[in-house]
Design a protein around this motif. Structure first.
Motif, mmCIF file in Angstrom:
data_model
loop_
_atom_site.group_PDB
_atom_site.id
_atom_site.type_symbol
_atom_site.label_atom_id
_atom_site.label_comp_id
_atom_site.label_asym_id
_atom_site.label_seq_id
_atom_site.Cartn_x
_atom_site.Cartn_y
_atom_site.Cartn_z
ATOM 1 N N CYS A 36 -40.450 -38.998 -15.494
ATOM 2 C CA CYS A 36 -39.589 -38.922 -16.680
ATOM 3 C C CYS A 36 -38.492 -37.870 -16.472
ATOM 4 O O CYS A 36 -38.682 -36.886 -15.739
ATOM 5 N N ALA A 37 -37.395 -38.062 -17.172
ATOM 6 C CA ALA A 37 -36.252 -37.146 -17.089
ATOM 7 C C ALA A 37 -36.655 -35.700 -17.403
ATOM 8 O O ALA A 37 -36.223 -34.757 -16.726
ATOM 9 N N GLU A 38 -37.486 -35.536 -18.418
ATOM 10 C CA GLU A 38 -37.890 -34.190 -18.846
ATOM 11 C C GLU A 38 -38.623 -33.470 -17.721
ATOM 12 O O GLU A 38 -38.413 -32.282 -17.470
ATOM 13 N N VAL B 50 -32.707 -42.326 -18.866
ATOM 14 C CA VAL B 50 -32.936 -41.163 -19.734
ATOM 15 C C VAL B 50 -32.354 -39.921 -19.061
ATOM 16 O O VAL B 50 -32.485 -39.743 -17.841
ATOM 17 N N ASN C 125 -34.584 -39.725 -15.258
ATOM 18 C CA ASN C 125 -35.802 -40.400 -14.798
ATOM 19 C C ASN C 125 -35.596 -41.028 -13.421
ATOM 20 O O ASN C 125 -34.513 -41.519 -13.090
ATOM 21 N N PRO D 15 -39.887 -38.009 -26.625
ATOM 22 C CA PRO D 15 -40.572 -37.882 -25.332
ATOM 23 C C PRO D 15 -42.002 -38.430 -25.352
ATOM 24 O O PRO D 15 -42.673 -38.381 -26.392
ATOM 25 N N SER E 238 -37.117 -50.447 -15.277
ATOM 26 C CA SER E 238 -37.074 -50.494 -16.749
ATOM 27 C C SER E 238 -35.646 -50.688 -17.264
ATOM 28 O O SER E 238 -35.459 -51.104 -18.401
ATOM 29 N N PHE F 63 -33.906 -48.412 -18.223
ATOM 30 C CA PHE F 63 -33.927 -47.499 -19.373
ATOM 31 C C PHE F 63 -33.601 -46.120 -18.819
ATOM 32 O O PHE F 63 -34.455 -45.434 -18.270
ATOM 33 N N GLU G 264 -37.558 -43.669 -10.958
ATOM 34 C CA GLU G 264 -38.641 -44.659 -10.957
ATOM 35 C C GLU G 264 -39.103 -45.017 -9.554
ATOM 36 O O GLU G 264 -38.480 -44.646 -8.549
#
Ligand code: THU
Length: 157
Positions: free
Chosen positions: A73-75, A46, A62, A110, A42, A44, A64
């Motif tokens: 996801c980062a969270e 995070v 994140n 998020p 991505s 992208f 992948e």
């Protein structure tokens, strides 16, 4: 029958100026975190940073996979780390930042799955987690609880 409305509330800041030193430090940590993102697909990146009640903190970014649905996801990376390495600690807040200009000047928000997962940690620790959403231009939205971002969340009663 009838139309009902549900309101959410959050603080909006156009810069970091009005924030405390501790809030600024958490936001900086979330930006440091995206340096460890693995996002070749991505592009992208995070970052998420968690602050515990005792003042300690940790990061997630994140991660992948070539099989796209396996991307983390980062969270979730940060929360999984917290659950294993600091299971007895209470999470006070979480900042989420992105290095990408793909969102324009808007703070990152998020995904639905992460909202439900953050909610689970609020339920587990029986106290709200303050959420800081950060744009690359220093715009910040602050929510007192993930419940503000996830009205009608799923839970067992
Ligand atoms: N992503 C996150 O890490 N957190 C979010 O809140 C939204 C999306 C990641 C997943 C994927 O690696 C990339 O951003 C693009 O969706």
């Amino acid at each position: 029958m009838g139309l009902k409305q549900k309101q959410i509330s959050y603080e909006s800041h156009d810069s970091l100026q009005g924030l405390t030193e501790s809030e600024k430090a958490l936001i900086q940590e979330s930006r440091d975190a995206f340096e460890d993102a693995y996002a070749p697909y991505s592009e992208f990146r995070v970052g998420a940073a968690i602050l515990f009640e005792d003042g300690t903190s940790l990061k997630g970014a994140n991660q992948e996979n070539a099989s796209y649905p396996l991307c983390n996801c980062a969270e979730q990376v940060a929360l999984n780390h917290a659950a294993m390495a600091h299971s007895k600690k209470t999470i006070k807040s979480m900042a989420i930042a992105v290095d990408s200009k793909k969102l324009g000047e808007n703070p990152i928000s998020p995904c639905g799955a992460c909202r439900q997962i953050i909610l689970e940690y609020e339920q587990k620790q029986k106290s709200p987690i303050k959420i800081y959403l950060v744009s690359y231009t220093d715009k910040v939205f602050i929510f007192d609880s993930i419940k503000q971002l996830l009205p009608f969340y799923f839970e067992f009663s």
